[in-house]
Design a protein around this motif. Structure first.
Motif, PDB file in Angstrom:
ATOM      1  N   SER A  22     -13.689  -5.171  29.489  1.00 21.92           N
ATOM      2  CA  SER A  22     -12.795  -4.859  30.669  1.00 21.92           C
ATOM      3  C   SER A  22     -12.809  -5.755  31.666  1.00 21.92           C
ATOM      4  N   ALA A  23     -11.773  -6.153  32.295  1.00 20.52           N
ATOM      5  CA  ALA A  23     -11.611  -7.292  33.324  1.00 20.52           C
ATOM      6  C   ALA A  23     -11.902  -6.920  34.652  1.00 20.52           C
ATOM      7  N   TYR A  24     -12.208  -5.592  34.876  1.00 23.08           N
ATOM      8  CA  TYR A  24     -12.509  -5.150  36.192  1.00 23.08           C
ATOM      9  C   TYR A  24     -13.954  -4.882  36.396  1.00 23.08           C
ATOM     10  N   ARG A  25     -14.518  -5.159  37.589  1.00 28.60           N
ATOM     11  CA  ARG A  25     -16.093  -5.178  37.777  1.00 28.60           C
ATOM     12  C   ARG A  25     -16.012  -3.827  38.743  1.00 28.60           C
ATOM     13  N   VAL A  26     -16.920  -3.045  38.654  1.00 22.46           N
ATOM     14  CA  VAL A  26     -17.333  -1.739  39.298  1.00 22.46           C
ATOM     15  C   VAL A  26     -18.224  -1.921  40.420  1.00 22.46           C
ATOM     16  N   VAL A  27     -17.624  -1.829  41.781  1.00 21.73           N
ATOM     17  CA  VAL A  27     -18.852  -1.959  42.902  1.00 21.73           C
ATOM     18  C   VAL A  27     -19.671  -0.698  42.851  1.00 21.73           C
ATOM     19  N   THR A  28     -20.847  -0.972  42.986  1.00 22.39           N
ATOM     20  CA  THR A  28     -21.865   0.109  42.994  1.00 22.39           C
ATOM     21  C   THR A  28     -22.520   0.251  44.359  1.00 22.39           C
ATOM     22  N   GLY A  29     -22.142  -0.822  45.381  1.00 19.89           N
ATOM     23  CA  GLY A  29     -22.728  -1.077  46.585  1.00 19.89           C
ATOM     24  C   GLY A  29     -22.285  -1.805  47.566  1.00 19.89           C
ATOM     25  N   VAL A  30     -22.261  -1.599  48.899  1.00 22.40           N
ATOM     26  CA  VAL A  30     -21.637  -2.302  49.713  1.00 22.40           C
ATOM     27  C   VAL A  30     -22.385  -2.468  51.044  1.00 22.40           C
ATOM     28  N   GLU A  31     -22.665  -3.510  51.356  1.00 22.77           N
ATOM     29  CA  GLU A  31     -23.670  -3.849  52.701  1.00 22.77           C
ATOM     30  C   GLU A  31     -22.994  -4.581  53.762  1.00 22.77           C
ATOM     31  N   VAL A  32     -22.765  -4.326  54.868  1.00 27.59           N
ATOM     32  CA  VAL A  32     -22.407  -4.892  55.944  1.00 27.59           C
ATOM     33  C   VAL A  32     -23.284  -5.186  57.162  1.00 27.59           C
ATOM     34  N   GLU A  33     -23.410  -6.388  57.624  1.00 27.06           N
ATOM     35  CA  GLU A  33     -24.089  -6.761  58.914  1.00 27.06           C
ATOM     36  C   GLU A  33     -22.927  -7.301  59.701  1.00 27.06           C
ATOM     37  N   TYR A  34     -22.767  -6.837  60.757  1.00 31.41           N
ATOM     38  CA  TYR A  34     -21.730  -7.160  61.756  1.00 31.41           C
ATOM     39  C   TYR A  34     -22.305  -7.557  63.156  1.00 31.41           C
ATOM     40  N   GLN A  35     -22.182  -8.490  63.795  1.00 27.23           N
ATOM     41  CA  GLN A  35     -22.699  -9.095  64.955  1.00 27.23           C
ATOM     42  C   GLN A  35     -21.586  -9.074  65.803  1.00 27.23           C
ATOM     43  N   ARG A  36     -21.651  -8.557  67.252  1.00 27.62           N
ATOM     44  CA  ARG A  36     -20.669  -8.678  68.409  1.00 27.62           C
ATOM     45  C   ARG A  36     -21.550  -8.661  69.598  1.00 27.62           C
ATOM     46  N   GLN A  37     -21.186  -9.981  70.296  1.00 28.21           N
ATOM     47  CA  GLN A  37     -22.265 -10.305  71.331  1.00 28.21           C
ATOM     48  C   GLN A  37     -23.553 -10.035  70.800  1.00 28.21           C
ATOM     49  N   GLU A  38     -24.276  -9.335  71.705  1.00 32.88           N
ATOM     50  CA  GLU A  38     -25.842  -9.155  71.396  1.00 32.88           C
ATOM     51  C   GLU A  38     -26.027  -7.858  70.534  1.00 32.88           C
ATOM     52  N   ASN A  39     -25.091  -7.250  69.870  1.00 34.20           N
ATOM     53  CA  ASN A  39     -25.221  -5.864  69.261  1.00 34.20           C
ATOM     54  C   ASN A  39     -25.285  -6.343  67.613  1.00 34.20           C
ATOM     55  N   THR A  40     -25.944  -5.749  67.032  1.00 32.93           N
ATOM     56  CA  THR A  40     -25.894  -5.895  65.314  1.00 32.93           C
ATOM     57  C   THR A  40     -25.777  -4.578  64.878  1.00 32.93           C
ATOM     58  N   ILE A  41     -24.665  -4.479  63.804  1.00 25.62           N
ATOM     59  CA  ILE A  41     -24.539  -3.096  63.179  1.00 25.62           C
ATOM     60  C   ILE A  41     -24.805  -3.323  61.700  1.00 25.62           C
ATOM     61  N   ARG A  42     -25.827  -2.695  61.187  1.00 20.62           N
ATOM     62  CA  ARG A  42     -26.241  -2.874  59.621  1.00 20.62           C
ATOM     63  C   ARG A  42     -25.727  -1.552  59.053  1.00 20.62           C
ATOM     64  N   ARG A  43     -24.967  -1.639  57.918  1.00 23.99           N
ATOM     65  CA  ARG A  43     -24.633  -0.474  57.151  1.00 23.99           C
ATOM     66  C   ARG A  43     -24.954  -0.764  55.603  1.00 23.99           C
ATOM     67  N   ILE A  44     -25.312   0.278  55.067  1.00 24.73           N
ATOM     68  CA  ILE A  44     -25.248   0.170  53.290  1.00 24.73           C
ATOM     69  C   ILE A  44     -24.497   1.339  52.692  1.00 24.73           C
ATOM     70  N   TYR A  45     -23.768   1.065  51.912  1.00 23.08           N
ATOM     71  CA  TYR A  45     -22.805   2.252  51.398  1.00 23.08           C
ATOM     72  C   TYR A  45     -23.048   2.395  49.970  1.00 23.08           C
ATOM     73  N   HIS A  46     -23.273   3.615  49.249  1.00 18.04           N
ATOM     74  CA  HIS A  46     -23.209   3.607  47.799  1.00 18.04           C
ATOM     75  C   HIS A  46     -22.270   4.834  47.448  1.00 18.04           C
ATOM     76  N   LYS A  47     -21.720   5.507  48.407  1.00 19.63           N
ATOM     77  CA  LYS A  47     -20.831   6.762  48.061  1.00 19.63           C
ATOM     78  C   LYS A  47     -19.419   6.094  48.022  1.00 19.63           C
ATOM     79  N   PRO A  48     -18.709   6.753  46.569  1.00 23.44           N
ATOM     80  CA  PRO A  48     -17.330   6.187  46.643  1.00 23.44           C
ATOM     81  C   PRO A  48     -16.304   5.995  47.753  1.00 23.44           C
ATOM     82  N   GLY A  49     -16.385   7.017  48.605  1.00 26.74           N
ATOM     83  CA  GLY A  49     -15.574   7.172  49.804  1.00 26.74           C
ATOM     84  C   GLY A  49     -15.802   6.042  50.829  1.00 26.74           C
ATOM     85  N   SER A  50     -17.157   6.111  51.101  1.00 26.24           N
ATOM     86  CA  SER A  50     -17.649   5.111  52.028  1.00 26.24           C
ATOM     87  C   SER A  50     -17.236   3.588  51.558  1.00 26.24           C
ATOM     88  N   MET A  51     -17.550   3.246  50.403  1.00 26.97           N
ATOM     89  CA  MET A  51     -17.369   1.845  49.723  1.00 26.97           C
ATOM     90  C   MET A  51     -15.901   1.694  49.881  1.00 26.97           C
TER      91      MET A  51
END
Length: 127
Positions: A22-51
């Motif tokens: 298959s030419a398609y790759r399956v995403v199995t997890g997503v990590e997000v690190e978001y910095q806004r001014q002095e705040n940092t948000i970290r998220r880890i997603y494994h559920k299909p809806g969240s990803m």
């Protein structure tokens, strides 16, 4: 003649049934690190809806035109897509600029770029 035709067609038909990579790759997890001014948000997603929410965000950005990002952007973000087969993809966003896998920086619509922060506030980590 019909037998010859069938003999020639059978390998072609069976070849179509063979398992192909298959030419398609399956995403199995997503990590997000978001910095806004002095705040940092970290998220880890494994559920299909969240990803899917993060993948949809990346899809709507529609980058265009190479640029050099501003150093003092009001927000910085790193999104890592983990795949079942093959290397990860890393997106880095600085304000309205986006870079994928160390490639060229591209401009994205600032309104669309600003959608990630409220999305992360509404979507807690899966873990």
């Amino acid at each position: 003649m019909k037998k010859l035709f069938l003999l020639l067609m059978i390998p072609l038909l069976l070849g179509g049934c063979a398992r192909k990579e298959s030419a398609y790759r399956v995403v199995t997890g997503v990590e997000v690190e978001y910095q806004r001014q002095e705040n940092t948000i970290r998220r880890i997603y494994h559920k299909p809806g969240s990803m899917q929410s993060i993948l949809t965000y990346l899809r709507i950005l529609q980058p265009y035109g190479p640029v050099n990002p501003e150093e003092n952007s009001d927000s910085n973000c790193r999104i890592t897509l983990h795949y079942s087969n093959g290397p990860d993809s890393v997106y880095i966003q600085q304000g309205q600029y986006l870079q994928k896998d160390g490639g060229d920086w591209e401009t994205v619509d600032s309104t669309r770029a600003s959608l990630l922060y409220p999305l992360l506030l509404l979507l807690p980590s899966d873990t």
